[in-house]
Scaffold this active site. Structure first.
Site, mmCIF file in Angstrom:
data_model
loop_
_atom_site.group_PDB
_atom_site.id
_atom_site.type_symbol
_atom_site.label_atom_id
_atom_site.label_comp_id
_atom_site.label_asym_id
_atom_site.label_seq_id
_atom_site.Cartn_x
_atom_site.Cartn_y
_atom_site.Cartn_z
ATOM 1 N N ASP A 38 0.828 -1.214 0.000
ATOM 2 C CA ASP A 38 0.000 0.000 0.000
ATOM 3 C C ASP A 38 0.864 1.266 0.000
ATOM 4 O O ASP A 38 1.980 1.263 0.506
ATOM 5 C CB ASP A 38 -0.914 -0.031 1.245
ATOM 6 C CG ASP A 38 -2.123 0.876 1.078
ATOM 7 O OD1 ASP A 38 -2.351 1.388 -0.042
ATOM 8 O OD2 ASP A 38 -2.844 1.081 2.071
ATOM 9 N N ASN A 86 -10.972 -2.447 -5.536
ATOM 10 C CA ASN A 86 -10.161 -1.518 -6.325
ATOM 11 C C ASN A 86 -10.780 -1.191 -7.686
ATOM 12 O O ASN A 86 -10.349 -0.247 -8.361
ATOM 13 C CB ASN A 86 -8.726 -2.037 -6.496
ATOM 14 C CG ASN A 86 -7.888 -1.932 -5.233
ATOM 15 O OD1 ASN A 86 -7.028 -2.771 -4.976
ATOM 16 N ND2 ASN A 86 -8.116 -0.917 -4.419
#
Ligand code: IPE
Ligand code: IPE
Ligand code: MG
Length: 262
Positions: A38, A86
């Site tokens: 991330d 996502n």
């Protein structure tokens, strides 16, 4: 897994001042290390770059951590590359990511071959754009004979969706008479997950400082140790990995029982 001590020393030479490689217990390297990669977007925007540049830079870290895990003799390295959530990102970013996944798999084939890395995908690969899917299938064939470290790439992966999928499969088996309700146990679920046959992650690393799971390996992380670092994924390197493993090795894993020292 076996590791080559000379190659290990070479890859981990010139450690930063805060790391003493002699402190690493090679008998207690986690069998499965998982990375929630991330912070690519923030890495890029903090440099005045487009978010997608962060994803490109993140590939360099992925390559380094794969190599580092092979050198350390890790059995399984998994990485969260794209979640079922996502898809909610701008179409352009999704497109770039899908292209990047395919390109990276091809570009890294020499590394995967040289290091004998076995590749598996976690997630609903069938729902990916055809081009990406085709490249994944080609790459999987190219790596089919590999017997070394397993690299498990979570692409279009969601932990809840994975459990629902397993539940459906169990229901189907009960309905067709091949499974008795009383035989449904934890292994009946585990063997229907994408990670079937793989050990659960012992160490989950999340970069960029977020302290959450984001729908990742919900079943498999039941007893994983977490390591959160503020470092953005594109800045995460072999030394970050060593810091995470040293932290892991310093923990008292009780599994609900009492400490071995007590
Ligand atoms: C992780 O980086 C990569 C993917 C989720 C594909 P992000 O893109 O989430 O980066 P941040 O969290 O926005 O900085
Ligand atoms: C988790 O990161 C998914 C991946 C790293 C692929 P996100 O950036 O999507 O997670 P949230 O939205 O911050 O929870
Ligand atoms: Mg993020």
């Amino acid at each position: 897994m076996q590791y080559d001590a000379d190659k290990l020393m070479e890859y981990f030479s010139e450690a930063p001042a805060d790391i003493d490689m002699a402190e690493l217990d090679m008998e207690r390297i986690p069998h499965h290390i998982s990375c929630i990669m991330d912070g690519n977007g923030r890495w890029a925007t903090s440099r005045g770059l487009a978010r997608t540049e962060g994803h490109k830079a993140g590939i360099v870290s992925l390559r380094e951590i794969i190599t580092a895990c092979v050198r350390l003799g890790v059995d399984v390295m998994s990485a969260y590359a794209f979640s079922t959530e996502n898809w909610n990102r701008p179409q352009h970013e999704v497109n770039v990511l899908m292209h990047l996944f395919a390109k990276t798999f091809i570009d890294e084939l020499p590394l995967l071959k040289r290091e004998n890395v076995r590749v598996v995908f976690l997630g609903d690969i069938d729902a990916l754009p055809k081009k990406t899917r085709d490249v994944f299938e080609y790459g999987l064939k190219e790596c089919a004979g590999h017997t070394g470290m397993v690299l498990a790439l979570a692409v279009n992966y969601g932990g809840r969706a994975e459990i629902v999928r397993a539940a459906r499969d169990i229901a189907r088996s009960v309905a067709d008479g091949s499974l008795d309700i009383d035989d449904i146990d934890e292994s009946a679920v585990a063997e229907r997950l994408y990670t079937s046959g793989l050990p659960d992650p012992e160490l989950v690393i999340r970069t960029s400082g977020e302290i959450r799971v984001s729908n990742y390996l919900l079943w498999q992380i039941a007893y994983a140790e977490f390591y959160i670092t503020d470092t953005y994924w594109p800045d995460f390197d072999r030394w970050g990995l060593v810091r995470a493993i040293l932290s892991f090795q310093g923990r008292d894993r009780r599994f609900g029982g009492l400490s071995a020292a007590k």
